[in-house]
Write an enzyme that holds these catalytic residues in place. Structure first.
Site, PDB file in Angstrom:
ATOM      1  N   LYS A 118      44.502 -19.557 -19.362  1.00 39.08           N
ATOM      2  CA  LYS A 118      44.578 -20.909 -19.919  1.00 39.08           C
ATOM      3  C   LYS A 118      44.086 -20.879 -21.344  1.00 39.08           C
ATOM      4  O   LYS A 118      43.102 -20.183 -21.648  1.00 39.08           O
ATOM      5  CB  LYS A 118      43.749 -21.898 -19.088  1.00 39.08           C
ATOM      6  CG  LYS A 118      43.751 -23.318 -19.683  1.00 39.08           C
ATOM      7  CD  LYS A 118      43.251 -24.362 -18.713  1.00 39.08           C
ATOM      8  CE  LYS A 118      41.755 -24.496 -18.617  1.00 39.08           C
ATOM      9  NZ  LYS A 118      41.066 -24.809 -19.884  1.00 39.08           N
ATOM     10  N   GLU A 186      43.153 -33.529 -20.398  1.00 41.67           N
ATOM     11  CA  GLU A 186      41.742 -33.902 -20.243  1.00 41.67           C
ATOM     12  C   GLU A 186      41.387 -35.128 -21.068  1.00 41.67           C
ATOM     13  O   GLU A 186      41.655 -35.179 -22.282  1.00 41.67           O
ATOM     14  CB  GLU A 186      40.832 -32.716 -20.642  1.00 41.67           C
ATOM     15  CG  GLU A 186      39.352 -33.068 -20.490  1.00 41.67           C
ATOM     16  CD  GLU A 186      38.401 -31.875 -20.512  1.00 41.67           C
ATOM     17  OE1 GLU A 186      38.886 -30.717 -20.515  1.00 41.67           O
ATOM     18  OE2 GLU A 186      37.174 -32.106 -20.538  1.00 41.67           O
TER      19      GLU A 186
HETATM   20  O1  KIV Z   1      36.485 -24.776 -18.607  1.00 42.57           O
HETATM   21  C1  KIV Z   1      36.830 -25.535 -17.690  1.00 42.57           C
HETATM   22  O2  KIV Z   1      36.214 -25.621 -16.615  1.00 42.57           O
HETATM   23  C2  KIV Z   1      38.031 -26.350 -17.917  1.00 42.57           C
HETATM   24  C3  KIV Z   1      38.332 -27.442 -16.933  1.00 42.57           C
HETATM   25  C4  KIV Z   1      37.385 -28.559 -17.110  1.00 42.57           C
HETATM   26  C5  KIV Z   1      39.734 -27.889 -17.037  1.00 42.57           C
HETATM   27  O3  KIV Z   1      38.714 -26.154 -18.856  1.00 42.57           O
END
Ligand code: KIV
Length: 286
Positions: A118, A186
């Site tokens: 991600k 978010e």
């Molecule tokens: O770092 C994380 O836990 C996240 C989530 C809040 C989506 O990016």
């Protein structure tokens, strides 16, 4: 060679195929035991860079390194069999350009066994997402309040209110078009999250977004009440394990000081009571 596991693991294409279907259940994990606990219930387990604030006591996610993500990713891998495991790319590991992003994403995948990464950002990340997905790196994107940009935003404010909505909308469209298999939305206004979910062809995973999103994610330590430094409005506490933990520690301290722990059942006789199987519990002589 038989590379198949007994349990069918959820893949990025499986997640993509869930657009508009039963909501995707997503939680974070940073350790093997938490990975084991969330795996049977989740479609996606995210090794989030929130680990820096939640477990390491950092003031933001900016100090998280690739090495930290690898260490936590390896730990979670040992506990997760069924869910898709995604590892966050930390601040500074992908923003220079597609080649830097590929180098670090490949390292995260090779060393942790995750099937996807991600990264945060909208339009400015589209070229990088295109480059990664064309080279075997499935990407979950993250738009709206992107915590790695906390200094640019001047805090953890709602993003995309008023005229700013267009920026988030364009960003979500650009990363979807670039090949991301899903996107975290978010802390954006609910109607905007609903609109983006309708507009783009990939699943939206909401956190402080909308029940209309294609899935939801929370930081597990937040929803369990284990992380208590602050509580964002979008967090629902399903347990208060922080309070329970504190009460348990206080009880232990009290019993140790009062010589009530250990009790007779916690200590060992000079010789085992009997040699029969009943004297052996959990591989330990009674
Ligand atoms: O770092 C994380 O836990 C996240 C989530 C809040 C989506 O990016």
């Amino acid at each position: 060679m038989n590379a198949s596991r007994e349990t069918k693991t959820i893949t990025p294409p499986d997640v993509l195929a869930r657009k508009g279907g039963t909501p995707l259940v997503c939680l974070t994990a940073y350790t093997t035991p938490m990975g084991r606990l969330v795996d049977p219930h989740c479609d996606i387990v995210l090794v989030g860079d929130s680990v820096g604030m939640v477990l390491h006591g950092l003031p933001s996610t900016l100090g998280v390194t690739v090495e930290m993500m690898i260490m936590h990713g390896k730990a979670v891998r040992r506990g997760v069999e069924r869910a898709l495991m995604v590892v966050d790319m930390p601040f500074g590991s992908y923003e220079e350009g597609p080649e830097q992003a590929f180098r670090n994403a490949a390292r995260l995948m090779a060393e942790t066994g995750c099937a996807a990464v991600k990264l945060e950002g909208g339009e400015s990340m589209a070229a990088t997402i295109r480059f990664l997905t064309a080279r075997g790196v499935p990407v979950m994107a993250h738009v709206g309040l992107t915590p790695q940009a906390v200094n640019t935003f001047g805090g953890y404010r709602v993003q995309g209110r008023g005229e700013d909505a267009e920026r988030i909308r364009r960003g979500a469209a650009a990363i979807a078009e670039a090949g991301a298999f899903s996107v975290v939305l978010e802390k954006v206004p609910e109607p905007l999250a609903r609109l983006i979910t309708r507009e783009i062809a990939i699943p939206t995973i909401g956190i402080g977004a909308s029940p209309a999103c294609d899935g939801q994610i929370l930081v597990t330590d937040d929803m369990l009440g284990l992380f208590t430094a602050f509580k964002p409005k979008f967090v629902k506490r399903y347990a208060n394990l922080g309070d329970d933990t504190e009460a348990a520690i206080a009880a232990y301290a009290d019993e140790v000081r009062g010589r009530r722990f250990p009790a007779a059942e916690h200590v060992f006789a000079d010789t085992p009571k009997s040699v029969g199987a009943s004297s052996v519990k959990d591989g330990e002589a009674a």
